[in-house]
Write a protein that holds these residues in place. Sequence first.
Motif, PDB file in Angstrom:
ATOM      1  N   SER A 144       6.480 -12.931  12.602  1.00 49.25           N
ATOM      2  CA  SER A 144       5.151 -12.976  11.989  1.00 49.25           C
ATOM      3  C   SER A 144       4.338 -11.737  12.366  1.00 49.25           C
ATOM      4  O   SER A 144       3.499 -11.279  11.579  1.00 49.25           O
ATOM      5  CB  SER A 144       4.412 -14.253  12.397  1.00 49.25           C
ATOM      6  N   TRP A 145       4.592 -11.181  13.555  1.00 50.54           N
ATOM      7  CA  TRP A 145       3.900  -9.958  13.956  1.00 50.54           C
ATOM      8  C   TRP A 145       4.166  -8.813  12.975  1.00 50.54           C
ATOM      9  O   TRP A 145       3.271  -8.007  12.690  1.00 50.54           O
ATOM     10  CB  TRP A 145       4.311  -9.536  15.373  1.00 50.54           C
ATOM     11  N   LEU A 146       5.384  -8.777  12.423  1.00 51.21           N
ATOM     12  CA  LEU A 146       5.730  -7.719  11.480  1.00 51.21           C
ATOM     13  C   LEU A 146       5.292  -8.080  10.062  1.00 51.21           C
ATOM     14  O   LEU A 146       4.799  -7.222   9.320  1.00 51.21           O
ATOM     15  CB  LEU A 146       7.232  -7.454  11.527  1.00 51.21           C
ATOM     16  N   ASP A 147       5.438  -9.347   9.676  1.00 52.07           N
ATOM     17  CA  ASP A 147       4.955  -9.777   8.358  1.00 52.07           C
ATOM     18  C   ASP A 147       3.458  -9.501   8.231  1.00 52.07           C
ATOM     19  O   ASP A 147       2.984  -9.010   7.192  1.00 52.07           O
ATOM     20  CB  ASP A 147       5.220 -11.268   8.150  1.00 52.07           C
ATOM     21  N   ASN A 148       2.700  -9.816   9.293  1.00 55.31           N
ATOM     22  CA  ASN A 148       1.247  -9.588   9.268  1.00 55.31           C
ATOM     23  C   ASN A 148       0.922  -8.103   9.221  1.00 55.31           C
ATOM     24  O   ASN A 148      -0.012  -7.681   8.516  1.00 55.31           O
ATOM     25  CB  ASN A 148       0.594 -10.226  10.496  1.00 55.31           C
ATOM     26  N   LEU A 149       1.687  -7.317   9.967  1.00 55.01           N
ATOM     27  CA  LEU A 149       1.448  -5.873   9.980  1.00 55.01           C
ATOM     28  C   LEU A 149       1.699  -5.278   8.598  1.00 55.01           C
ATOM     29  O   LEU A 149       0.909  -4.451   8.103  1.00 55.01           O
ATOM     30  CB  LEU A 149       2.357  -5.213  11.011  1.00 55.01           C
ATOM     31  N   ILE A 150       2.790  -5.675   7.968  1.00 53.07           N
ATOM     32  CA  ILE A 150       3.104  -5.171   6.627  1.00 53.07           C
ATOM     33  C   ILE A 150       1.993  -5.544   5.650  1.00 53.07           C
ATOM     34  O   ILE A 150       1.554  -4.722   4.827  1.00 53.07           O
ATOM     35  CB  ILE A 150       4.464  -5.728   6.152  1.00 53.07           C
ATOM     36  N   HIS A 151       1.510  -6.783   5.752  1.00 47.05           N
ATOM     37  CA  HIS A 151       0.447  -7.224   4.844  1.00 47.05           C
ATOM     38  C   HIS A 151      -0.851  -6.454   5.088  1.00 47.05           C
ATOM     39  O   HIS A 151      -1.531  -6.021   4.143  1.00 47.05           O
ATOM     40  CB  HIS A 151       0.197  -8.719   5.011  1.00 47.05           C
ATOM     41  N   ASP A 152      -1.198  -6.251   6.369  1.00 45.08           N
ATOM     42  CA  ASP A 152      -2.442  -5.551   6.691  1.00 45.08           C
ATOM     43  C   ASP A 152      -2.428  -4.106   6.183  1.00 45.08           C
ATOM     44  O   ASP A 152      -3.457  -3.592   5.732  1.00 45.08           O
ATOM     45  CB  ASP A 152      -2.669  -5.546   8.203  1.00 45.08           C
ATOM     46  N   ILE A 191       8.619  -1.457   4.957  1.00 50.32           N
ATOM     47  CA  ILE A 191       8.262  -0.867   6.251  1.00 50.32           C
ATOM     48  C   ILE A 191       8.071   0.627   6.030  1.00 50.32           C
ATOM     49  O   ILE A 191       8.974   1.445   6.218  1.00 50.32           O
ATOM     50  CB  ILE A 191       9.351  -1.151   7.305  1.00 50.32           C
ATOM     51  N   THR A 192       6.882   0.972   5.600  1.00 53.73           N
ATOM     52  CA  THR A 192       6.550   2.358   5.268  1.00 53.73           C
ATOM     53  C   THR A 192       6.232   3.148   6.530  1.00 53.73           C
ATOM     54  O   THR A 192       6.107   2.589   7.629  1.00 53.73           O
ATOM     55  CB  THR A 192       5.337   2.387   4.328  1.00 53.73           C
ATOM     56  N   GLU A 193       6.095   4.448   6.371  1.00 56.02           N
ATOM     57  CA  GLU A 193       5.702   5.281   7.513  1.00 56.02           C
ATOM     58  C   GLU A 193       4.340   4.872   8.033  1.00 56.02           C
ATOM     59  O   GLU A 193       4.066   4.940   9.230  1.00 56.02           O
ATOM     60  CB  GLU A 193       5.700   6.758   7.105  1.00 56.02           C
ATOM     61  N   GLU A 194       3.470   4.406   7.131  1.00 53.78           N
ATOM     62  CA  GLU A 194       2.144   3.947   7.548  1.00 53.78           C
ATOM     63  C   GLU A 194       2.242   2.678   8.393  1.00 53.78           C
ATOM     64  O   GLU A 194       1.484   2.499   9.363  1.00 53.78           O
ATOM     65  CB  GLU A 194       1.271   3.684   6.315  1.00 53.78           C
ATOM     66  N   VAL A 195       3.168   1.799   8.034  1.00 56.83           N
ATOM     67  CA  VAL A 195       3.380   0.579   8.823  1.00 56.83           C
ATOM     68  C   VAL A 195       3.854   0.950  10.227  1.00 56.83           C
ATOM     69  O   VAL A 195       3.352   0.423  11.232  1.00 56.83           O
ATOM     70  CB  VAL A 195       4.401  -0.346   8.130  1.00 56.83           C
ATOM     71  N   LYS A 196       4.795   1.868  10.313  1.00 55.90           N
ATOM     72  CA  LYS A 196       5.300   2.277  11.622  1.00 55.90           C
ATOM     73  C   LYS A 196       4.215   2.961  12.454  1.00 55.90           C
ATOM     74  O   LYS A 196       4.102   2.733  13.668  1.00 55.90           O
ATOM     75  CB  LYS A 196       6.520   3.189  11.453  1.00 55.90           C
TER      76      LYS A 196
END
Length: 306
Positions: free
Chosen positions: A81-89, A59-64
């Motif tokens: 899944s909303w966070l898993d997808n965000l991290i992957h994107d 969960i990087t600063e870019e993810v946040k």
Amino acid sequence: MMSTHPRSGLVPGSILPGYEDRGIAASLAERPLPPHDVFCYPLVETWRDRIWHMLGDFITEEVKAEFVRHPPEFVVSDDLSWLDNLIHDVTGEITDIKMLTADRLREEYRAFRAGHATRTNDLAQFYQNGLKVLNAAEVEDRARSVFLNGQFKHATEERLQNAIDQIKARDPAGGREGRLYFCAREEELFSRAGGAGHYLTYGSEYLYCLGIRVASSRETKKALTGIGSPTMFVCDIPMVMIRSHALEDFAGSILEYLFCELVDELEAHALSPDAGSALSLTENLPGECIVGHYHPATIYDPLRFA
């Protein structure tokens, strides 16, 4: 409702002397902070920055930042899944962030602080022998001593056996035998929102359920509230004793809460008054894991009209 005695400061009720020095403040604000290696769910200020740092490689600063720009429609704790997808994107990493967070909580913390509610007249049995999972046979024997002592006109062994058969405490689906229950947010065990004040008011839920089938509800309540005092034990449960799915549930709630804090318009369900924080063990908790105890001054009894 129950209130403190004006002189003693304790909830009325007889309790054997001993272990008075293990009493602690009922208010989290009035207690010392837990040790650095103990996770305390309601004390967000003790873990907010630490959890962000612990997960910083995923969960990087870019993810946040991307979350703040485009919050998902549903930010929930049970399905991340909303966070898993965000991290992957954002990072290209594929992960199960709920499982990863739970695993890292085990690495980061030695113990998980939680409260266990009961009613007792003897603190020594807990500090010396620990908190024990439900043994149905022991509770049934106690029901005999409480309700089949000749004081209740209609109470019989036959009625008790029928109650035992009806409740099926030994049935794995019943969730009673071999379980020991806690709440990470202690107030759930005495507040109206938590709706679990019956543990403090009457003690063992199984004993209460047997009682109202053997005697009347009124007689059962009178008998059980005449034994000891409502008592909350604050415990530091070793992380190794907490089952994986339970820790993953808390991991989901932690992440829901942290991400909702990033956007003013979002409000987390986690840690709200009506959000639960129960967990159970399938083994006894040693007495040395008990931090201390207190007697709640006010208890909401959800069974008061039952």
